[in-house]
Design a protein around this motif. Sequence first.
Motif, mmCIF file in Angstrom:
data_model
loop_
_atom_site.group_PDB
_atom_site.id
_atom_site.type_symbol
_atom_site.label_atom_id
_atom_site.label_comp_id
_atom_site.label_asym_id
_atom_site.label_seq_id
_atom_site.Cartn_x
_atom_site.Cartn_y
_atom_site.Cartn_z
ATOM 1 N N VAL A 90 33.294 -17.518 10.275
ATOM 2 C CA VAL A 90 32.431 -16.350 10.362
ATOM 3 C C VAL A 90 32.999 -15.338 11.357
ATOM 4 N N GLN A 91 34.325 -15.295 11.488
ATOM 5 C CA GLN A 91 34.923 -14.393 12.470
ATOM 6 C C GLN A 91 34.729 -12.926 12.082
ATOM 7 N N TRP A 92 34.424 -12.645 10.823
ATOM 8 C CA TRP A 92 34.055 -11.291 10.417
ATOM 9 C C TRP A 92 33.031 -11.378 9.297
ATOM 10 N N SER A 93 32.229 -10.331 9.168
ATOM 11 C CA SER A 93 31.193 -10.321 8.152
ATOM 12 C C SER A 93 30.952 -8.877 7.723
ATOM 13 N N TYR A 94 29.865 -8.649 7.022
ATOM 14 C CA TYR A 94 29.540 -7.305 6.563
ATOM 15 C C TYR A 94 28.332 -6.704 7.280
ATOM 16 N N SER A 95 27.876 -7.352 8.347
ATOM 17 C CA SER A 95 26.729 -6.808 9.077
ATOM 18 C C SER A 95 26.758 -7.298 10.521
ATOM 19 N N GLY A 96 25.966 -6.660 11.358
ATOM 20 C CA GLY A 96 25.805 -7.105 12.737
ATOM 21 C C GLY A 96 27.041 -6.899 13.589
ATOM 22 N N GLU A 97 27.176 -7.759 14.608
ATOM 23 C CA GLU A 97 28.244 -7.615 15.594
ATOM 24 C C GLU A 97 29.626 -8.005 15.064
ATOM 25 N N THR A 98 29.680 -8.611 13.884
ATOM 26 C CA THR A 98 30.973 -8.924 13.266
ATOM 27 C C THR A 98 31.175 -8.107 11.986
ATOM 28 N N GLY A 99 30.366 -7.047 11.830
ATOM 29 C CA GLY A 99 30.435 -6.204 10.649
ATOM 30 C C GLY A 99 31.587 -5.218 10.679
ATOM 31 N N PRO A 100 31.736 -4.402 9.623
ATOM 32 C CA PRO A 100 32.878 -3.491 9.490
ATOM 33 C C PRO A 100 33.103 -2.576 10.683
ATOM 34 N N ARG A 101 32.044 -2.162 11.347
ATOM 35 C CA ARG A 101 32.186 -1.263 12.485
ATOM 36 C C ARG A 101 32.995 -1.898 13.618
ATOM 37 N N PHE A 102 32.964 -3.239 13.688
ATOM 38 C CA PHE A 102 33.601 -3.938 14.802
ATOM 39 C C PHE A 102 34.832 -4.747 14.384
ATOM 40 N N TRP A 103 35.251 -4.659 13.125
ATOM 41 C CA TRP A 103 36.385 -5.466 12.661
ATOM 42 C C TRP A 103 37.623 -5.247 13.521
ATOM 43 N N GLY A 104 37.892 -4.018 13.892
ATOM 44 C CA GLY A 104 39.106 -3.718 14.649
ATOM 45 C C GLY A 104 39.101 -4.277 16.053
ATOM 46 N N GLU A 105 37.948 -4.740 16.536
ATOM 47 C CA GLU A 105 37.840 -5.265 17.894
ATOM 48 C C GLU A 105 37.713 -6.785 17.926
ATOM 49 N N LEU A 106 37.563 -7.416 16.754
ATOM 50 C CA LEU A 106 37.334 -8.862 16.728
ATOM 51 C C LEU A 106 38.589 -9.653 17.059
ATOM 52 N N MET A 107 39.737 -9.213 16.561
ATOM 53 C CA MET A 107 41.003 -9.896 16.776
ATOM 54 C C MET A 107 42.107 -8.845 16.898
ATOM 55 N N LEU A 296 24.163 -14.345 -4.440
ATOM 56 C CA LEU A 296 25.100 -15.323 -3.888
ATOM 57 C C LEU A 296 25.970 -14.714 -2.793
ATOM 58 N N MET A 297 26.485 -13.497 -3.015
ATOM 59 C CA MET A 297 27.444 -12.903 -2.085
ATOM 60 C C MET A 297 26.783 -12.061 -1.004
ATOM 61 N N GLY A 298 25.606 -11.500 -1.297
ATOM 62 C CA GLY A 298 25.011 -10.517 -0.409
ATOM 63 C C GLY A 298 25.693 -9.168 -0.578
ATOM 64 N N ASP A 299 25.357 -8.203 0.268
ATOM 65 C CA ASP A 299 26.035 -6.906 0.249
ATOM 66 C C ASP A 299 27.383 -7.064 0.930
ATOM 67 N N ASN A 300 28.454 -6.960 0.162
ATOM 68 C CA ASN A 300 29.797 -7.221 0.703
ATOM 69 C C ASN A 300 30.746 -6.058 0.431
ATOM 70 N N ALA A 301 30.288 -4.864 0.763
ATOM 71 C CA ALA A 301 31.101 -3.658 0.571
ATOM 72 C C ALA A 301 31.401 -3.005 1.912
ATOM 73 N N ARG A 302 32.669 -2.741 2.153
ATOM 74 C CA ARG A 302 33.059 -1.975 3.342
ATOM 75 C C ARG A 302 32.724 -0.502 3.120
ATOM 76 N N PRO A 303 32.213 0.205 4.127
ATOM 77 C CA PRO A 303 31.927 1.636 3.966
ATOM 78 C C PRO A 303 33.187 2.425 3.637
ATOM 79 N N VAL A 304 33.006 3.595 3.009
ATOM 80 C CA VAL A 304 34.152 4.442 2.668
ATOM 81 C C VAL A 304 34.818 4.933 3.948
ATOM 82 N N GLN A 305 36.122 5.151 3.858
ATOM 83 C CA GLN A 305 36.950 5.528 5.004
ATOM 84 C C GLN A 305 37.450 6.968 4.856
#
Length: 329
Positions: A90-107, A296-305
């Motif tokens: 669960v090192q990254w996800s699509y919501s919360g503190e491991t969501g897309p907004r924070f992906w660049g800071e997780l690792m 099954l998957m939930g909302d699993n879309a990264r926001p547009v860039q």
Amino acid sequence: MRRDLFLPFSFSLSIALMGLLMFFPAGNGVWAAEKADQPLVDLGAELAKIKKTEQPADDDKKPVEKKETSASDEVKIDEKAAKNETSHAVQWSYSGETGPRFWGELMPENQICKTGRNQSPIDLRDAAALGTQGLPGLDIVYREVPLKIINNGHSVQVNYPLGSYIKLGNHRYELLQYHFHTPSEHHKEGFAYPMEMHFVHKDGDGNLAVLGVLFQEGETNPYLNGILKRLPKEVGKQEIYEDLKLNPVNFLPANTEFYKYSGSLTTPPCSEGVYWVVFKHPIEASARQIQQLNELMGDNARPVQPEFARHLLKSWMEPDNDRQLYEFY
């Protein structure tokens, strides 16, 4: 494009992403096919997990004193290992503190998720896209194979053995896998579609090309039903169904007009240099079918860039804008 095409996929876990794919070599070159029977668990996650492990030289090894472990110690070790495995999963996800907004800071290896200027997905707008007849032709050769399906924790993914491929110009990319996103990751004219499929391909040098297919609500999709009846509930375990053989060419629109741009993976580590082809015209699936995948998957879309200085190309030319003007009284 013929629809009596074929399609497979499977892939080797060693992926090296090259620079932007803005041109193609002349001729077919040499295609080095490497057998890879292990399932592709998750393209972004697998790239993030590839680390070099250093082993000490024999001369540097020191004898380690053996310690007896009690049953309680073994339980603690198992619990720690399970905890580490869970945290990694669960090192990254699509919501919360491991969501897309924070992906660049997780690792550290995910930093480009935050700093990259060629990130995907993007908003596809006809008025901003440049029509050109100079784009390479798109040939799709997929074959029918038994279903290999896995719930990788982020998406439902169907893995493919070697033998199915696309050609952009004369450049060949093998199909590795296809997977689903609900809602769509790419937007059209500012709006998301309820679902999107990504067909992930790789060439002999490790460069990636991804086809994107948008779904809109409509009639039941008969080809999707076979997958929905076999959705894997257990995460990380590939299931093989010899009784169901699918050709993913059936998920491509009849009209193959497409957008093209240089982008990235839409999951960590967000590596750039990915050749994106997104079809202009969506295909249909019923609201119930789309809901089954989303449950099954939930909302699993990264926001547009942001597009920054990139150019979005389209494979068709708009008609002349010299239109007769009418006066209204």
